[in-house]
Each structure stands twice: as structure tokens, then as C-alpha cells.
Write an enzyme that holds these catalytic residues in place. Structure first.
Site, PDB file in Angstrom:
ATOM      1  N   CYS A   1      -1.994  -2.420   7.620  1.00  0.00           N
ATOM      2  CA  CYS A   1      -1.905  -3.318   6.469  1.00  0.00           C
ATOM      3  C   CYS A   1      -0.622  -4.143   6.459  1.00  0.00           C
ATOM      4  CB  CYS A   1      -2.115  -2.529   5.185  1.00  0.00           C
ATOM      5  SG  CYS A   1      -3.809  -1.883   5.106  1.00  0.00           S
TER       6      CYS A   1
ATOM      7  N   ASP B   1       0.783  -1.253   0.000  1.00  0.00           N
ATOM      8  CA  ASP B   1       0.000   0.000   0.000  1.00  0.00           C
ATOM      9  C   ASP B   1       0.813   1.301   0.000  1.00  0.00           C
ATOM     10  OD1 ASP B   1      -1.860  -2.019   0.341  1.00  0.00           O
ATOM     11  OD2 ASP B   1      -2.982  -1.004   1.920  1.00  0.00           O
TER      12      ASP B   1
ATOM     13  N   LYS C   1      -7.068  -4.826  -3.315  1.00  0.00           N
ATOM     14  CA  LYS C   1      -7.852  -5.412  -2.221  1.00  0.00           C
ATOM     15  C   LYS C   1      -8.954  -4.468  -1.769  1.00  0.00           C
ATOM     16  CE  LYS C   1      -4.287  -4.024   1.112  1.00  0.00           C
ATOM     17  NZ  LYS C   1      -4.909  -3.013   1.946  1.00  0.00           N
TER      18      LYS C   1
END
Ligand SMILES: [Zn+2]
Length: 201
Positions: A144, A19, A105
């Protein structure tokens, strides 16, 4: 790991960049303090993996408008990483190219996913490539990265946490340190670029 221990990426290893998207950089809608500091560091890891022809993955939050994690929908976060928006793009200076496999995602309104494994085919892809060990860095340490590492361990991969390539949100002070402790307790090992035996050494 000690500074003298050298890790050389080789067959069975894969790099997972979590990310590193504009909205998670300082100035983004959910900016991680000092988050841009991971970019040059992850570029060094990228270079190593690219030179040795090893698998490289980049995960990304890729939400629809009105995603369940957004405050207006009762979620904990401001709107971020709406698919195709500038905020959802990878950091401009992150050295990604077509060899990198992108894993999107939390792409539907009703499901969130902090982990790059959740609701994606990442496990299958890694197994097909005979990956045994994953190197994980990116944003954010306490969300994450933490959940990607936990799921990676659960799926049976060895995990090396790229300590210099992660930054945390720390909604509560100490969250990132707690996350690191948890990852270590579950079996992840921390390394930094210092531990990396250069592919051209
Ligand atoms: Zn999100």
C-alpha cells in the site's frame, strides 16, 4: 538525502499515513513484521504537521465481509480490515484526532485498492488544498505504501518517502528493498526524522 539536508514541512505539504491498522500490526490477521515500530515515528511526523496546521490524511483498508482479496474468495490474503471490526481500527497509540482526514479504500466486495488514491477522492482533496508535496509513511512498504507513492507521483505530486516510518511484508525476501528502489527510480526521495527541521527549531 544526506543527514545534513533539512526538510521543513510548510505550505503545499501534506502528510499521508498509510494503513496503520490493527490487522497490519504484529498479532493482526495480516501482521507486518515490526509494523508497530512505525507508530512512534509517525507520531513525530504527525506532531510536526499538526503544529504547522498542515493537512494530514490517514488511509485505511475498509473491506466488506467476503471481500475479493480474501482467500475464501480466491484472493491472496486472509480476511483483514473488515469495516467496523477491531482489526480495521487504527493502531491505538497512533496519535490521530479530528483534524485528520480519513480515506477509506476498497470498500466494495469486487474492488481492491492498495493505493490510497485508487477509487477515492484523495487527489481532488489534495489539489483543492494546493498540496504540491506529500510525505508518505505507514504499512506496508511493498504494497500500500508502494502503490500510494506511485499514484501520488503519477498525479504530479512530489513525494517524500518516510523511510523510518515504513515496514514491509516481504512475502518474497527483498520485496521491500525492491519497492523502495522502484519508488526512488520513479522520483520519490527518502527522508527520516533526522532530515526533518523541527517546527520549533
Ligand atoms: Zn486489504
Amino acid at each position: 538525502m544526506s543527514d545534513t539536508l533539512k526538510v521543513k514541512p510548510g505550505r503545499g505539504d501534506a502528510l499521508i499515513i498509510v494503513d496503520v491498522q490493527n490487522d497490519f500490526l504484529p498479532g493482526g490477521s495480516l501482521g507486518v513484521p515490526d509494523g508497530d515500530a512505525v507508530v512512534p515515528v509517525m507520531n513525530r511526523y504527525l506532531e510536526e504537521f499538526r503544529e504547522t496546521g498542515l493537512p494530514i490524511y490517514a488511509t485505511r483498508d475498509w473491506h466488506p465481509e467476503g471481500h475479493c482479496s480474501f482467500e475464501a474468495q480466491g484472493g491472496p490474503w486472509p480476511p483483514h480490515c473488515v469495516a467496523e471490526s477491531k482489526g480495521a481500527m487504527f493502531a491505538r497509540d497512533l496519535d490521530l484526532n479530528e483534524e485528520v482526514t480519513i480515506i477509506s479504500k476498497a470498500t466494495t466486495v469486487e474492488t481492491d485498492a492498495y493505493s490510497g488514491f485508487e477509487g477515492t477522492d484523495l487527489t481532488d482533496r489534495l489539489r483543492k488544498q494546493n498540496v504540491k508535496r506529500i510525505f508518505v509513511g505507514g504499512l506496508a512498504t511493498d504494497y500500500c505504501v508502494l502503490n500510494t507513492v506511485k499514484d501520488g507521483l503519477k498525479a504530479g505530486f512530489q513525494v517524500l518517502l518516510l523511510d523510518d516510518g515504513i515496514r514491509g511484508v516481504d512475502v518474497n525476501p527483498g520485496d521491500s528493498d525492491k519497492a523502495k528502489d522502484e519508488m526512488h527510480r520513479l522520483g520519490a526521495k527518502s527522508i527520516t526524522l533526522e532530515n526533518l527541521a523541527s517546527a520549533h527549531a
